[in-house]
Design a protein around this motif. Structure first.
Motif, short mmCIF file in Angstrom:
data_model
loop_
_atom_site.label_atom_id
_atom_site.label_comp_id
_atom_site.label_asym_id
_atom_site.label_seq_id
_atom_site.Cartn_x
_atom_site.Cartn_y
_atom_site.Cartn_z
N ASP A 116 4.46 4.09 -3.71
CA ASP A 116 3.08 4.57 -3.76
C ASP A 116 2.09 3.41 -3.78
O ASP A 116 1.02 3.48 -3.17
N ALA A 117 2.43 2.32 -4.48
CA ALA A 117 1.55 1.15 -4.48
C ALA A 117 1.52 0.51 -3.10
O ALA A 117 0.45 0.09 -2.62
N ALA A 118 2.69 0.43 -2.43
CA ALA A 118 2.73 -0.12 -1.07
C ALA A 118 1.91 0.74 -0.12
O ALA A 118 1.13 0.23 0.71
N ASN A 119 2.05 2.05 -0.24
CA ASN A 119 1.31 2.95 0.65
C ASN A 119 -0.19 2.86 0.40
O ASN A 119 -0.99 2.87 1.35
N LEU A 120 -0.59 2.73 -0.88
CA LEU A 120 -2.01 2.58 -1.19
C LEU A 120 -2.57 1.33 -0.54
O LEU A 120 -3.64 1.37 0.10
N GLY A 121 -1.87 0.20 -0.68
CA GLY A 121 -2.36 -1.03 -0.07
C GLY A 121 -2.47 -0.91 1.43
O GLY A 121 -3.46 -1.35 2.04
#
Length: 617
Positions: free
Chosen positions: A40-45
């Protein structure tokens, strides 16, 4: 990871960012399951990057994040260049350049050691831009996703840099200087700062020590000495290296040159360790503190007590060698857990904004922008005291939630953290007790043995990052001391400790504990792992600190006295609890030299009494 443009490997589509995902990032930061990257953090970035690029037809971002990207695009021009290193290697980069002509400082952010590359911290890049900085983020050489596509061979992702991973070596220092060259040509910055997390933090310190154009450094979850981070007391930190190798984004033979592959092979085989140590020392900011001091580079360091990749003592050694303006923040948890949510996402945690990042930004604001904040009045050290937070039961999860943060203790210097030292002697079993005792008077003339070579319930963590992340979120690991197998370990404990000046606290552990043991083995080698536990009235325990020590070339049956330091800690032992020293021979974090079935014996001969030195504050 997202779908790439051009020749990048096929990946999952960038998903629309939901409020639930932002909450998840606020709770977990960069970490997903275990020590894997939080998808989710990777997708947000990557959703933030896609919005800046304008190459998506779907609405990927909630309103507040759309406003963030729109605000940046109104005042700055974004770019996605490839920067050529001195040897021709291409570095994937991202720039945010303010449109106004007035001189501005620049923050350079080398990415961490993850397959995501620089987009993982895009929220931090945008935050810095809106604070008035030019921003240049880049993926260090070799870092990023590399996948084997049938029929195509190995293909790099869109944010993967060329070359082989240099692990903070001279190529990375030179790359940092090449990035500065690029920045001076395209930004003409008034001042230059480096901000890095984990791998990027080590590179930031090393570039600053080798390039006098760096004006300030923020090093989050960093290392001071790579050699002693991964090999100390003749013990290899095997799980730390395994975690790092799993995060490179590709196979070892694609990510490292032959010389580094040989170093890794030697490390795993426990051979040519002098060469391994020399390799790690070359990559140690501690080795270059004289240069950092000569240049007067203000340095901000942030780490955790139960750091699983770069244990705290080697960071303290580096920090104490620095004579520049400096700051050390120590937090509960493990690698990148405290600052991760602030680097990756916008939501405040349950106790408010991310303080780890707020103070990092304040450091840059003062030293790069000249902001008249309170940074000049900060003490050098601020220690968060383990588990002093207030929690409440979580809704339906079985876990607690932090509602009041753990207490912090500022100190002018690290030397002020420890006020006195208390010595506890190891004694044999008291009447009616199966375990040994910790006593205030020497108690020589006894011995206690255990069978070596077995894992026990006394272990440092359930998993690197996972245990520390739970600590940070209000759920420190609980040990059931009744499950400690006394055949394979030895335990010495105090009586219940009465309250001191604080009616709730019996001991304020502050600093680096030290253990001296006289040992012998029935084999020619053995490993000792010492743990310090706080045991409650119900015989459950929490870990305070630990550290392994390996002994080789022993004469079987002959006594050897060894003294070693445990990792630093800041911990309040509650009144009525007992303090316990546990020694076994094996922990899954480390290599060991045990011979299964051999016996390790701890004794306390007259004049060489075994003891624990406890630092108090």
């Amino acid at each position: 990871m997202s779908t790439s443009s051009g020749d990048g490997p096929p990946q999952d589509e960038v998903r629309a960012v939901t409020t639930a995902q932002l909450t998840q990032v606020a709770d977990n930061g960069i970490w997903g399951t275990g020590a894997s990257v939080n998808p989710d953090a990777a997708n947000l970035g990557e959703a933030l990057v896609a919005a800046l690029q304008g190459n998506t037809t779907q609405n990927l971002l909630p309103r507040d994040l759309r406003r963030l990207t729109d605000d940046v695009l109104r005042v700055a021009t974004v770019g996605f260049p490839w920067i050529r290193a001195q040897d021709g290697t291409r570095l994937a980069a991202h720039t945010i350049r303010h449109n106004s002509a007035e001189p501005r400082p620049l923050v350079i952010l080398p990415a961490g050691w993850t397959p995501v590359g620089w987009p993982l911290f895009e929220y931090a890049h945008l935050t810095l831009a809106l604070k008035g900085y030019h921003v240049l983020a880049y993926t260090p050489r070799g870092i990023g996703l590399t996948v084997n596509i049938p029929g195509h061979g190995y293909v790099d992702g869109p944010f993967t840099s060329g070359g082989f991973i240099d692990v903070g070596g001279p190529n990375d220092w030179a790359d940092g200087s090449s990035v500065i060259d690029y920045a001076q040509e395209h930004f003409a910055p008034s001042r230059i700062g480096f901000l890095g997390e984990s791998y990027g933090s080590g590179i930031s310190q090393l570039v600053a020590a080798n390039d006098d154009r760096v004006d300030a450094v923020v090093a989050l979850s960093t290392w001071g000495n790579l050699a002693t981070s991964l090999y100390h007391h003749d013990t290899r930190h095997l799980q730390a290296v395994a975690v790092l190798l799993a995060l490179t984004g590709g196979p070892v033979e694609r990510k490292f040159d032959e010389a580094t592959q040989q170093i890794l092979a030697d490390f795993h085989a426990n051979q040519n360790m002098d060469a391994v140590v020399a390799w790690g020392t070359e990559r140690a900011p501690e080795a270059y503190t004289d240069a950092t001091n000569d240049r007067g580079v203000p340095t901000f360091i942030s780490n955790t007590w139960h750091e699983g990749l770069f244990p705290v003592n080697q960071v303290l050694a580096t920090f104490n060698r620095l004579t520049v303006p400096k700051r050390l923040n120590m937090w509960i948890g493990d690698h990148a857990v405290p600052e991760g949510p602030g680097l990756t996402g916008p939501l405040a945690g349950p106790t408010g904004p991310n303080l780890a990042m707020a103070e990092a930004y304040a450091w840059l604001d003062h030293h790069l922008r000249g902001e008249a904040n309170d940074v000049p009045d900060w003490p050098q050290v601020n220690n968060q005291i383990m588990f002093t937070y207030e929690t409440r039961p979580g809704s339906g999860t079985g876990d607690d939630t932090v509602v009041t943060p753990a207490r912090r203790e500022p100190r002018q210097t690290w030397g002020d953290v420890t006020v006195s030292t208390e010595r506890w002697y190891l004694a044999n079993t008291g009447a009616g007790r199966r375990d040994g005792s910790l006593t205030e008077e020497p108690a020589p003339g006894w011995s206690r043995g255990f069978i070596a070579g077995h894992l026990t319930e006394a272990t440092a963590v359930d998993g690197i990052v996972a245990t520390g992340k739970a600590e940070w979120n209000g759920n420190p690991k609980t040990y059931e001391t009744e499950k400690f197998d006394r055949q394979h370990l030895a335990l010495w404990a105090t009586d219940p400790l009465p309250a001191g000046a604080d009616p709730h606290v019996a001991r304020r552990i502050r600093g680096i504990p030290e253990v001296r043991l006289t040992v012998r083995s029935s084999a020619a080698s053995t490993t000792l792992v010492a743990y310090l536990f706080d045991i409650a009235e119900d015989r459950t325990a929490r870990i305070v600190t630990h550290e392994p020590y390996t002994l080789s070339d022993l004469v079987p049956g002959q006594d050897t006295t060894v003294t070693w330091q445990l990792q630093a800690a800041a911990y309040d032992v509650p009144a009525g609890h007992r303090l316990a020293l546990v020694v076994n021979s094996k922990d899954k974090l480390y290599s060991d030299a045990d011979v299964e079935g051999s016996t390790t014996t701890v004794s306390s001969p007259p004049g060489e009494e075994s003891h624990l030195d406890l630092p108090l504050g």
